[in-house]
Design a protein around this motif. Structure first.
Motif, mmCIF file in Angstrom:
data_model
loop_
_atom_site.group_PDB
_atom_site.id
_atom_site.type_symbol
_atom_site.label_atom_id
_atom_site.label_comp_id
_atom_site.label_asym_id
_atom_site.label_seq_id
_atom_site.Cartn_x
_atom_site.Cartn_y
_atom_site.Cartn_z
ATOM 1 N N GLU A 121 -4.879 35.007 5.834
ATOM 2 C CA GLU A 121 -3.684 34.217 5.561
ATOM 3 C C GLU A 121 -2.444 35.103 5.542
ATOM 4 O O GLU A 121 -1.400 34.727 6.085
ATOM 5 C CB GLU A 121 -3.811 33.446 4.250
ATOM 6 N N ASP A 170 -10.294 35.264 3.448
ATOM 7 C CA ASP A 170 -9.295 34.203 3.488
ATOM 8 C C ASP A 170 -7.909 34.756 3.175
ATOM 9 O O ASP A 170 -6.935 34.487 3.883
ATOM 10 C CB ASP A 170 -9.678 33.111 2.484
ATOM 11 N N GLU A 171 -7.821 35.563 2.122
ATOM 12 C CA GLU A 171 -6.531 36.110 1.722
ATOM 13 C C GLU A 171 -5.963 37.048 2.779
ATOM 14 O O GLU A 171 -4.768 36.983 3.105
ATOM 15 C CB GLU A 171 -6.675 36.831 0.386
ATOM 16 N N LYS A 206 -2.071 32.338 -3.629
ATOM 17 C CA LYS A 206 -1.765 33.178 -2.476
ATOM 18 C C LYS A 206 -0.259 33.251 -2.222
ATOM 19 O O LYS A 206 0.266 34.316 -1.897
ATOM 20 C CB LYS A 206 -2.532 32.687 -1.253
#
Length: 189
Positions: free
Chosen positions: A116, A112-113, A91
């Motif tokens: 984030e 999640d990506e 990431k």
């Protein structure tokens, strides 16, 4: 906007509209000379976006953790494949390589990506724009939840407005490109 990170599923999902829109996004990116930065996989929507950008003369930069490379899910035909130690490094590397982010349909990893990228923006680690391409209403329920978070005071209205939401590829890319040229604003949680 020269490079766009695309977060998406390692599966194609149940609705053929997901793959169709992914192909159109890949073609449009190549036509606009926007390089793809993505998770480096060859399966699902990830493989479709990479193959499409490559087939139309675009550049593809994959970033994959060593473990997934060893499971033989890495796309070996990309322009550049970065192999990193773990998902955290993946990431961070994708963030370093890209000018903006967009999420297509996907699962837990895609969420999640996206989150984030959003939280790193909020903390000042980057000032890059991010979007959801809401294909066939895939993200509708999450959008309602994000609005509830804002209504309940957990996300400021300004912070919520940072997330570009579009169901149109050209509109989404245009808005991301425009946001790349503006200075990051001062937002509160």
């Amino acid at each position: 906007m020269h490079k766009l990170a695309v977060y998406c599923g390692a599966n194609a999902g149940q609705d053929p509209a997901y793959a169709e829109a992914t192909i159109l996004l890949g073609k449009t990116m190549a036509e606009r000379n926007v390089d793809l930065v993505y998770g480096g996989g060859r399966l699902g929507l990830m493989g479709i976006i990479a193959d499409t950008v490559l087939e139309h003369g675009g550049q593809v930069h994959g970033v994959i953790p060593e473990m997934l490379k060893d499971l033989e899910v890495a796309h070996r035909g990309v322009t550049e494949l970065h192999i990193v130690a773990n998902m955290h490094e993946r990431k961070a590397k994708m963030t370093d390589l890209t000018d903006a982010f967009v999420a297509l349909p996907g699962g837990v990893g895609t969420m999640d990506e996206l989150f984030e990228a959003w939280s790193w923006n909020a903390l000042g680690y980057h000032n890059k724009p991010f979007a959801i391409l809401n294909i066939a209403g895939y993200w509708d329920a999450m959008i309602v939840f994000l609005d509830k978070m804002t209504e309940q005071g957990f996300v400021s209205a300004d912070r919520r407005k940072q997330l570009i939401i579009s169901d149109n590829i050209a509109d989404c890319l245009d808005r991301l490109a425009a946001a790349c040229t503006t200075e990051a604003g001062s937002f509160t949680w």
